[in-house]
Design a protein around this motif. Structure first.
Motif, PDB file in Angstrom:
ATOM      1  N   ALA A  12       0.837  -1.206   0.000  1.00  0.00           N
ATOM      2  CA  ALA A  12       0.000   0.000   0.000  1.00  0.00           C
ATOM      3  C   ALA A  12       0.870   1.254   0.000  1.00  0.00           C
ATOM      4  CB  ALA A  12      -0.935  -0.013   1.211  1.00  0.00           C
ATOM      5  N   ASP A  13       1.947   1.242   0.783  1.00  0.00           N
ATOM      6  CA  ASP A  13       2.861   2.387   0.831  1.00  0.00           C
ATOM      7  C   ASP A  13       3.555   2.573  -0.517  1.00  0.00           C
ATOM      8  OD1 ASP A  13       4.222   4.495   2.338  1.00  0.00           O
ATOM      9  OD2 ASP A  13       6.006   3.229   2.099  1.00  0.00           O
ATOM     10  N   LEU A  14       3.990   1.475  -1.144  1.00  0.00           N
ATOM     11  CA  LEU A  14       4.605   1.558  -2.468  1.00  0.00           C
ATOM     12  C   LEU A  14       3.631   2.144  -3.477  1.00  0.00           C
ATOM     13  CD1 LEU A  14       6.865   0.978  -4.490  1.00  0.00           C
ATOM     14  CD2 LEU A  14       5.989  -1.379  -4.656  1.00  0.00           C
ATOM     15  N   ARG A  15       2.384   1.671  -3.458  1.00  0.00           N
ATOM     16  CA  ARG A  15       1.371   2.197  -4.376  1.00  0.00           C
ATOM     17  C   ARG A  15       1.180   3.701  -4.175  1.00  0.00           C
ATOM     18  NH1 ARG A  15      -3.134  -1.352  -4.361  1.00  0.00           N
ATOM     19  NH2 ARG A  15      -2.517  -2.057  -6.397  1.00  0.00           N
ATOM     20  N   ASN A  16       1.081   4.136  -2.910  1.00  0.00           N
ATOM     21  CA  ASN A  16       0.913   5.570  -2.629  1.00  0.00           C
ATOM     22  C   ASN A  16       2.105   6.374  -3.125  1.00  0.00           C
ATOM     23  OD1 ASN A  16      -1.577   5.186  -1.403  1.00  0.00           O
ATOM     24  ND2 ASN A  16      -0.686   4.959   0.640  1.00  0.00           N
ATOM     25  N   ASN A  17       3.310   5.885  -2.895  1.00  0.00           N
ATOM     26  CA  ASN A  17       4.507   6.603  -3.353  1.00  0.00           C
ATOM     27  C   ASN A  17       4.556   6.684  -4.873  1.00  0.00           C
ATOM     28  OD1 ASN A  17       5.521   7.185  -0.798  1.00  0.00           O
ATOM     29  ND2 ASN A  17       6.643   5.257  -0.677  1.00  0.00           N
ATOM     30  N   LEU A  18       4.207   5.610  -5.550  1.00  0.00           N
ATOM     31  CA  LEU A  18       4.194   5.630  -7.015  1.00  0.00           C
ATOM     32  C   LEU A  18       3.128   6.582  -7.550  1.00  0.00           C
ATOM     33  CD1 LEU A  18       4.680   1.824  -7.722  1.00  0.00           C
ATOM     34  CD2 LEU A  18       6.300   3.658  -8.246  1.00  0.00           C
ATOM     35  N   GLU A  19       1.960   6.596  -6.926  1.00  0.00           N
ATOM     36  CA  GLU A  19       0.894   7.492  -7.370  1.00  0.00           C
ATOM     37  C   GLU A  19       1.285   8.951  -7.172  1.00  0.00           C
ATOM     38  OE1 GLU A  19      -2.551   5.980  -5.329  1.00  0.00           O
ATOM     39  OE2 GLU A  19      -2.844   4.382  -6.822  1.00  0.00           O
ATOM     40  N   SER A  23       2.660   7.630 -11.225  1.00  0.00           N
ATOM     41  CA  SER A  23       2.674   6.268 -11.747  1.00  0.00           C
ATOM     42  C   SER A  23       1.596   5.460 -11.039  1.00  0.00           C
ATOM     43  CB  SER A  23       4.066   5.655 -11.519  1.00  0.00           C
ATOM     44  OG  SER A  23       4.168   4.412 -12.171  1.00  0.00           O
ATOM     45  N   GLY A  24       1.727   4.170 -11.047  1.00  0.00           N
ATOM     46  CA  GLY A  24       0.758   3.326 -10.382  1.00  0.00           C
ATOM     47  C   GLY A  24       1.333   1.950 -10.123  1.00  0.00           C
ATOM     48  N   LEU A  25       0.545   1.101  -9.500  1.00  0.00           N
ATOM     49  CA  LEU A  25       0.983  -0.251  -9.181  1.00  0.00           C
ATOM     50  C   LEU A  25      -0.176  -1.204  -9.393  1.00  0.00           C
ATOM     51  CD1 LEU A  25       3.154  -2.168  -7.944  1.00  0.00           C
ATOM     52  CD2 LEU A  25       2.089  -1.684  -5.718  1.00  0.00           C
ATOM     53  N   MET A  26       0.083  -2.249 -10.174  1.00  0.00           N
ATOM     54  CA  MET A  26      -0.889  -3.317 -10.346  1.00  0.00           C
ATOM     55  C   MET A  26      -0.365  -4.519  -9.583  1.00  0.00           C
ATOM     56  SD  MET A  26      -1.633  -2.969 -14.405  1.00  0.00           S
ATOM     57  CE  MET A  26      -3.031  -4.058 -14.426  1.00  0.00           C
ATOM     58  N   VAL A  27      -1.224  -5.200  -8.876  1.00  0.00           N
ATOM     59  CA  VAL A  27      -0.838  -6.388  -8.124  1.00  0.00           C
ATOM     60  C   VAL A  27      -1.565  -7.576  -8.729  1.00  0.00           C
ATOM     61  CG1 VAL A  27      -0.839  -7.504  -5.858  1.00  0.00           C
ATOM     62  CG2 VAL A  27      -0.472  -5.031  -6.031  1.00  0.00           C
ATOM     63  N   GLY A  28      -0.810  -8.616  -9.042  1.00  0.00           N
ATOM     64  CA  GLY A  28      -1.391  -9.810  -9.622  1.00  0.00           C
ATOM     65  C   GLY A  28      -0.999 -11.028  -8.816  1.00  0.00           C
ATOM     66  N   VAL A  29      -1.841 -12.051  -8.869  1.00  0.00           N
ATOM     67  CA  VAL A  29      -1.558 -13.297  -8.169  1.00  0.00           C
ATOM     68  C   VAL A  29      -1.578 -14.418  -9.196  1.00  0.00           C
ATOM     69  CG1 VAL A  29      -2.355 -14.903  -6.396  1.00  0.00           C
ATOM     70  CG2 VAL A  29      -2.612 -12.439  -6.046  1.00  0.00           C
ATOM     71  N   GLY A  30      -0.526 -15.220  -9.215  1.00  0.00           N
ATOM     72  CA  GLY A  30      -0.450 -16.336 -10.141  1.00  0.00           C
ATOM     73  C   GLY A  30       0.937 -16.446 -10.740  1.00  0.00           C
TER      74      GLY A  30
END
Length: 158
Positions: A12-19, A23-30
């Motif tokens: 969540a902190d990484l996403r906030n810093n990128l925004e 920028s942004g952050l996508m999180v995927g599982v798999g």
């Protein structure tokens, strides 16, 4: 529970810093190659429907790896995205194993590996030792620390 909470808060902190940097952050599982293939398909579809553009350049940048398992994942990602692996020259921002498992993929999309496993640039030669390399870590570390310089951090991308 604490480790999971720490990871969630870190992401969540990484996403906030990128925004904050635009920028942004996508999180995927798999499996990495399947997740990236789904993302690439969605991005291409969205681009085609919004501005009529059929081709999208996908840039995949990841940490350069040296172990066979991680290199196999890189190959699988290139395969899933329809890319061909080619080797690249080594420099401070992009490194290659100079074989089919490292470097960049060639096509409209880009796959690039960046060295990030150590504070020392792997292209800088380690100090030469008079005689034999020390048997224990501490003398080795002291010699390396005397001779090697840690590079200047890269600027935050804009």
């Amino acid at each position: 529970p604490r480790r999971a909470q720490f990871i969630l808060e870190s992401v969540a902190d990484l996403r906030n810093n990128l925004e904050r940097c635009g920028s942004g952050l996508m999180v995927g599982v798999g499996k990495t190659e399947l997740v990236l293939a789904r993302i690439a398909a969605k991005v291409a579809s969205a681009a085609a429907s919004t501005d009529g553009v059929s081709g999208v350049v996908l840039n995949v940048v990841c940490q350069e790896e040296i172990c066979s398992e991680e290199l196999s994942v890189n190959d699988a990602v290139c395969s899933a995205l329809g890319l061909t692996m080619v080797s690249t020259d080594t420099n401070t921002n992009s490194a290659s194993n100079n074989n089919t498992n490292g470097g960049k993929c060639e096509s409209q999309s880009n796959f690039e590996t960046v060295w990030g496993s150590t504070l020392y640039d792997p292209t800088i030669t380690l100090p030469l030792f008079d005689g034999a390399i020390p048997d224990t870590f501490t003398p080795f570390r002291k010699e390396v620390e005397k001779s090697c310089k840690i590079g200047v951090p890269l600027d935050v991308p804009s």
